[in-house]
Design a protein around this motif. Structure first.
Motif, PDB file in Angstrom:
ATOM      1  N   ILE A   7      67.532  73.122 -13.993  1.00 29.70           N
ATOM      2  CA  ILE A   7      68.349  74.752 -14.767  1.00 29.70           C
ATOM      3  C   ILE A   7      69.281  74.236 -15.753  1.00 29.70           C
ATOM      4  O   ILE A   7      69.135  75.147 -16.129  1.00 29.70           O
ATOM      5  CB  ILE A   7      69.329  74.565 -13.147  1.00 29.70           C
ATOM      6  N   ALA A   8      69.311  73.165 -16.066  1.00 29.55           N
ATOM      7  CA  ALA A   8      70.275  72.741 -17.683  1.00 29.55           C
ATOM      8  C   ALA A   8      69.224  73.529 -18.317  1.00 29.55           C
ATOM      9  O   ALA A   8      69.589  73.515 -19.334  1.00 29.55           O
ATOM     10  CB  ALA A   8      70.601  71.389 -16.898  1.00 29.55           C
ATOM     11  N   GLY A   9      68.215  73.086 -18.605  1.00 28.92           N
ATOM     12  CA  GLY A   9      66.904  73.637 -19.453  1.00 28.92           C
ATOM     13  C   GLY A   9      66.383  74.828 -19.249  1.00 28.92           C
ATOM     14  O   GLY A   9      66.113  75.762 -20.605  1.00 28.92           O
ATOM     15  N   GLY A  10      67.559  75.690 -18.462  1.00 33.71           N
ATOM     16  CA  GLY A  10      66.964  76.951 -18.546  1.00 33.71           C
ATOM     17  C   GLY A  10      66.128  78.498 -17.982  1.00 33.71           C
ATOM     18  O   GLY A  10      65.297  78.869 -17.786  1.00 33.71           O
ATOM     19  N   TYR A  11      65.825  76.738 -16.595  1.00 31.35           N
ATOM     20  CA  TYR A  11      64.449  76.963 -15.881  1.00 31.35           C
ATOM     21  C   TYR A  11      64.505  77.285 -14.192  1.00 31.35           C
ATOM     22  O   TYR A  11      65.666  77.203 -14.124  1.00 31.35           O
ATOM     23  CB  TYR A  11      63.350  75.725 -15.680  1.00 31.35           C
ATOM     24  N   THR A  12      64.149  78.905 -13.619  1.00 26.27           N
ATOM     25  CA  THR A  12      64.704  78.483 -12.604  1.00 26.27           C
ATOM     26  C   THR A  12      63.481  78.596 -11.811  1.00 26.27           C
ATOM     27  O   THR A  12      63.975  78.381 -10.404  1.00 26.27           O
ATOM     28  CB  THR A  12      65.138  80.738 -12.936  1.00 26.27           C
ATOM     29  N   LEU A  13      61.998  77.919 -12.065  1.00 26.93           N
ATOM     30  CA  LEU A  13      60.731  77.862 -10.992  1.00 26.93           C
ATOM     31  C   LEU A  13      60.302  76.404 -11.891  1.00 26.93           C
ATOM     32  O   LEU A  13      59.790  76.556 -13.754  1.00 26.93           O
ATOM     33  CB  LEU A  13      60.469  79.350 -11.020  1.00 26.93           C
ATOM     34  N   VAL A  14      59.597  75.678 -11.526  1.00 25.27           N
ATOM     35  CA  VAL A  14      59.124  74.508 -12.264  1.00 25.27           C
ATOM     36  C   VAL A  14      57.576  73.805 -10.681  1.00 25.27           C
ATOM     37  O   VAL A  14      58.600  74.011  -9.236  1.00 25.27           O
ATOM     38  CB  VAL A  14      59.735  73.249 -11.984  1.00 25.27           C
ATOM     39  N   LEU A  15      56.446  74.353 -11.248  1.00 29.05           N
ATOM     40  CA  LEU A  15      55.980  73.719 -10.476  1.00 29.05           C
ATOM     41  C   LEU A  15      55.713  72.144 -10.330  1.00 29.05           C
ATOM     42  O   LEU A  15      55.323  71.673 -11.813  1.00 29.05           O
ATOM     43  CB  LEU A  15      54.553  74.736 -10.266  1.00 29.05           C
ATOM     44  N   ASP A  16      56.050  71.421  -9.668  1.00 26.71           N
ATOM     45  CA  ASP A  16      55.808  69.887  -9.643  1.00 26.71           C
ATOM     46  C   ASP A  16      53.811  69.191  -9.419  1.00 26.71           C
ATOM     47  O   ASP A  16      53.320  70.310  -8.229  1.00 26.71           O
ATOM     48  CB  ASP A  16      56.027  69.578  -7.983  1.00 26.71           C
TER      49      ASP A  16
END
Ligand code: DOR
Ligand code: ZN
Ligand code: ZN
Length: 312
Positions: A36-45
């Motif tokens: 979120i701090a970096g501007g991402y709203t979705l990450v895939l692990d």
């Protein structure tokens, strides 16, 4: 004068959030906060945890651990290996698990974690068994990339090549695309901003897989940025103590630095803002079949497909 830039919530299809098994480095809470701090709203692990994500039990464990602790949406990739069931590859479970993940990750070179497939017979089995409508990602450096493309061509896979770092790799992908093969690729920020000339200064902090490449390689990546489909962080944190230790641990964090570096590149006229949006939002969505992150769909997702457990 200030200039306001409006971007969609970015999507990072390649992060290592380290939970379970290595939470001294990162966990779902800290990793999605960084997103979120970096501007991402979705990450895939990614699945290369010490106990790799290669079974239904492991996917369920990640979902349970992440519940009520995540700040961005989060989804998972499946891994492939023979760490369970007396050395048998988990290919028989592909059909059952495919809708609970966004893609399969095949590690064809050695890197952090226990997942590595080098045997040609095993690779053949994996490529032939993974459903053809789902993305098959590879960690495949240079020579192994040629092998991965040949296998995908033979079995008709949708291949997504992670973190291309070298000219030869992008040339192979451009060639495959020109043949009409469903091949896409990703680049990580560190390969666009560092070369192995930086290794002396940065020591282990510049160690990752694939390793940093030459200036010529990097220039080729920038010159052909339109042939690269997505930009990922390949966020792979280790602790400072681990990085400063004698033993090399490969990987660097990137969730909080990728967007600032991309905006720097826009400012330097190396890439357009429209291309940044395509590579960090439109293309990941299209390649990984990610629905729009509206509230309604997010809720549907939670109810219907726990494995794609986007945050409500
Ligand atoms: O440098 C890397 N670190 N490359 C990988 O492929 C894995 C990652 C990690 O998980 O640490
Ligand atoms: Zn990798
Ligand atoms: Zn990675």
């Amino acid at each position: 004068m200030t200039k306001l830039i409006k971007l969609p919530g970015l999507i990072d299809t390649h992060v290592h959030l380290r939970e379970p098994g290595a939470t001294q480095k990162e966990d779902f809470e800290t990793g999605t906060k960084a997103a979120i701090a970096g501007g991402y709203t979705l990450v895939l692990d990614m699945p290369n945890n010490p106990d790799p994500t290669i079974s239904e039990t492991a996917i369920n464990e990640k979902i349970t651990l992440a519940k009520n602790r995540i700040y961005s949406d989060l989804g998972f990739h499946l891994g492939v290996g023979s760490h369970l069931k007396g050395g048998k590859l988990n290919v028989d479970e592909f059909q059952d698990l495919k809708d609970r993940v966004f893609g399969l990750k095949v590690y064809m070179n050695h890197t952090t974690g226990p997942l590595l497939i080098e045997d040609n017979g095993e690779l053949d089995l994996i490529f032939s068994n993974w459903p053809k409508d789902k993305i098959l990602m590879v960690h495949a450096e240079t020579e192994t990339l040629a092998k991965a493309i040949t296998l995908a061509k033979k079995h008709g896979n949708r291949l997504h090549v992670c973190h291309i770092a070298r000219k030869i790799e992008l040339e192979l992908i451009i060639q495959a695309k020109s043949e009409g093969l469903p091949v896409t690729c990703e680049v990580a920020m560190h390969h666009l901003y560092f070369t192995h000339a930086d290794e002396e200064r940065l020591g282990h902090f510049a160690m990752m897989r694939p390793p940093l490449a030459s200036q010529e390689d990097q220039d080729f990546l920038w010159a052909n940025i339109n042939s690269i489909d997505t930009i990922a962080s390949d966020h792979a944190p280790h602790t400072r103590e681990e990085k400063e230790g004698k033993k090399v641990v490969n990987g660097v964090p990137g969730l909080e630095t990728t967007l600032p570096l991309l905006l720097q590149a826009v400012n330097d006229e190396r890439i357009t803002l429209q291309r940044v949006t395509e590579m960090t939002s439109d293309s990941p969505r299209k390649i990984f079949n990610i629905p729009e992150q509206t509230k309604l769909q997010t809720r549907d997702y939670l109810q219907n497909a726990a494995g794609r457990h986007l945050k409500g």
